[in-house]
Design a protein around this motif. Structure first.
Motif, PDB file in Angstrom:
ATOM      1  N   GLY A   1      33.230  -3.563  -8.507  1.00 12.35           N
ATOM      2  CA  GLY A   1      34.118  -2.853  -7.584  1.00 12.35           C
ATOM      3  C   GLY A   1      33.663  -1.430  -7.354  1.00 12.35           C
ATOM      4  O   GLY A   1      33.669  -0.940  -6.215  1.00 12.35           O
ATOM      5  N   ASN A   2      33.210  -0.756  -8.430  1.00 12.86           N
ATOM      6  CA  ASN A   2      32.755   0.619  -8.296  1.00 12.86           C
ATOM      7  C   ASN A   2      31.452   0.707  -7.501  1.00 12.86           C
ATOM      8  O   ASN A   2      31.265   1.631  -6.695  1.00 12.86           O
ATOM      9  CB  ASN A   2      32.561   1.240  -9.685  1.00 12.86           C
ATOM     10  N   LEU A   3      30.563  -0.261  -7.709  1.00 14.93           N
ATOM     11  CA  LEU A   3      29.305  -0.276  -6.967  1.00 14.93           C
ATOM     12  C   LEU A   3      29.566  -0.461  -5.475  1.00 14.93           C
ATOM     13  O   LEU A   3      28.944   0.202  -4.634  1.00 14.93           O
ATOM     14  CB  LEU A   3      28.409  -1.391  -7.492  1.00 14.93           C
ATOM     15  N   ILE A   4      30.493  -1.349  -5.139  1.00 17.60           N
ATOM     16  CA  ILE A   4      30.859  -1.563  -3.738  1.00 17.60           C
ATOM     17  C   ILE A   4      31.343  -0.257  -3.104  1.00 17.60           C
ATOM     18  O   ILE A   4      31.022   0.051  -1.957  1.00 17.60           O
ATOM     19  CB  ILE A   4      31.944  -2.664  -3.636  1.00 17.60           C
TER      20      ILE A   4
ATOM     21  N   ILE B   1      28.130   1.407   2.162  1.00 17.29           N
ATOM     22  CA  ILE B   1      27.658   0.674   3.339  1.00 17.29           C
ATOM     23  C   ILE B   1      28.559  -0.523   3.667  1.00 17.29           C
ATOM     24  O   ILE B   1      28.324  -1.232   4.647  1.00 17.29           O
ATOM     25  CB  ILE B   1      26.197   0.185   3.159  1.00 17.29           C
ATOM     26  N   VAL B   2      29.579  -0.731   2.826  1.00 18.58           N
ATOM     27  CA  VAL B   2      30.533  -1.826   3.085  1.00 18.58           C
ATOM     28  C   VAL B   2      31.960  -1.273   2.984  1.00 18.58           C
ATOM     29  O   VAL B   2      32.742  -1.689   2.132  1.00 18.58           O
ATOM     30  CB  VAL B   2      30.320  -3.007   2.116  1.00 18.58           C
ATOM     31  N   PRO B   3      32.305  -0.327   3.849  1.00 21.82           N
ATOM     32  CA  PRO B   3      33.616   0.325   3.738  1.00 21.82           C
ATOM     33  C   PRO B   3      34.793  -0.639   3.878  1.00 21.82           C
ATOM     34  O   PRO B   3      35.855  -0.404   3.295  1.00 21.82           O
ATOM     35  CB  PRO B   3      33.600   1.350   4.876  1.00 21.82           C
ATOM     36  N   LYS B   4      34.610  -1.726   4.640  1.00 17.86           N
ATOM     37  CA  LYS B   4      35.704  -2.685   4.805  1.00 17.86           C
ATOM     38  C   LYS B   4      36.016  -3.403   3.493  1.00 17.86           C
ATOM     39  O   LYS B   4      37.173  -3.697   3.193  1.00 17.86           O
ATOM     40  CB  LYS B   4      35.358  -3.706   5.895  1.00 17.86           C
ATOM     41  N   LEU B   5      34.972  -3.684   2.701  1.00 18.91           N
ATOM     42  CA  LEU B   5      35.193  -4.297   1.388  1.00 18.91           C
ATOM     43  C   LEU B   5      35.946  -3.343   0.467  1.00 18.91           C
ATOM     44  O   LEU B   5      36.867  -3.741  -0.247  1.00 18.91           O
ATOM     45  CB  LEU B   5      33.857  -4.690   0.751  1.00 18.91           C
TER      46      LEU B   5
END
Length: 376
Positions: free
Chosen positions: A238-241, A246-250
């Motif tokens: 979760g922190n890496l996301i 680059i994946v703000p929606k996630l």
């Protein structure tokens, strides 16, 4: 007509209402009051309390298992996510997406404070064992000291599932009471001079460091404590996301809709396991007392190591930040900030306290892994 009326009475909830049902319904209403009126962890307290209420309404059958022509109750199926350990790691996934490990990376020494605060878990474990609990029950009770509700639920479902509701309620109640429990302990163990110490601004952490941190942490901790991989892996994913940007929606989904959906499912199913026989037993009293001791000892351990670091640093570290080593993010850090500003209006400790605070999240997951490795 009388027979129909008699049958309606006999099959009604009023006819089948036991003392235990009534007691749990009243208890559920008290918890609803605390969650709604007092705002004690409302996001989880309200679902848990309503789960207790629904499952203790006679003949509703929300937790009934599938058998013969009975397809099973709704909560029976939803509970499998708790029973199989699915919901807590998903909470960690969402938590990781909303956590900034920057303060910890900027001042890595504070990870020691997060580790010291986990001492309360093991102190409560040994106390519970001395009081006659099994090692599995003791481990489940001790994890309350980490002040991390999802971790407490995850460990309890594996070690002592029959204690789930009591431990979950104790864990979240003490998390909600952080602003009440911690300040007296902080003031007892620190001097006025120590509480007034202003800490210097931490260095700026690069995005590269923030991206590498969850990857390296996952590998390192998983190799040392493999049983902690589920929680640590989800937290760091979760922190890496969040940090790759680059994946703000996630990130938005994890920190908002998914977090709230999993939270309500976790809450109502934990509440649905609330058994009146358990809450009216001496075991519940042990859980409440030992949980409070675990939390208090964890807070004290963090502060005491903070005092050691204060001495070793030549007075540059405010020992109060050690209290934030418990995993109640960000409440424990806010308590440190509030106490610090009360002593010195120019004292801004929040970001410094966030270091041990997020370290406490990692520490509680590692402690959970240790307990599972030995007693699962």
């Amino acid at each position: 007509m009388l027979e129909i009326f008699q049958q309606m009475i006999e099959t009604s909830g009023f006819e089948n209402l036991s003392f235990n049902n009534l007691f749990m319904i009243v208890l559920a209403c008290i918890f609803l009051y605390l969650g709604i009126k007092k705002e004690y962890e409302p996001y989880l307290m309200v679902p848990i309390a309503f789960g207790i209420l629904l499952v203790n309404l006679p003949l509703a059958g929300l937790m009934s298992e599938a058998a013969n022509n009975n397809p099973g109750g709704l909560f029976y199926y939803l509970y499998q996510g708790t029973n199989l350990g699915i919901y807590p790691p998903l909470i960690f996934l969402c938590l990781g997406a909303s956590t900034d490990f920057g303060p910890l990376i900027a001042n890595p020494k504070t990870i020691l404070l997060g580790g010291a605060a986990q001492f309360g878990i093991f102190a409560a474990f040994f106390l519970a064992t001395a009081l006659g609990m099994t090692p599995q029950e003791s481990g489940a009770v001790g994890i309350i000291g980490g002040a991390d509700g999802p971790t407490a639920i995850f460990v309890t479902t594996r070690l002592a599932p029959h204690l789930l509701s009591a431990i979950a309620l104790a864990a979240y109640s003490y998390m909600a009471l952080v602003p009440i429990i911690q300040p007296p302990i902080i003031r007892l163990l620190t001097t006025e001079k120590e509480r007034k110490i202003q800490m210097t601004q931490a260095r700026t952490v690069s995005q590269t460091e923030k991206i590498l941190f969850p990857i390296v942490t996952t590998i390192f901790i998983s190799l040392i404590v493999p049983s902690a991989t589920t929680l640590i892996g989800c937290l760091m994913l979760g922190n890496l996301i969040k940090e790759i940007r680059i994946v703000p929606k996630l990130t938005e989904t994890l920190t908002n809709s998914m977090m709230y959906i999993v939270t309500i499912l976790l809450g109502v199913t934990v509440g649905a396991k609330a058994d009146g026989d358990l809450f009216l037993s001496p075991v519940t009293l042990k859980i409440i007392v030992l949980g409070l001791l675990a939390f208090a000892i964890g807070t004290a351990s963090g502060v005491l190591l903070g005092k050691v670091m204060y001495k070793l640093s030549g007075g540059k570290i405010n020992p109060m930040i050690g209290a934030a080593g418990v995993s109640a993010v960000p409440m424990a850090a806010r308590v440190v900030q509030k106490v610090g500003q009360h002593e010195n209006p120019n004292n801004y400790l929040l970001m410094h306290a966030m270091g041990p605070n997020v370290a406490g999240v990692i520490g509680s997951a590692v402690a959970a892994g240790v307990l599972l490795a030995f007693f699962s």
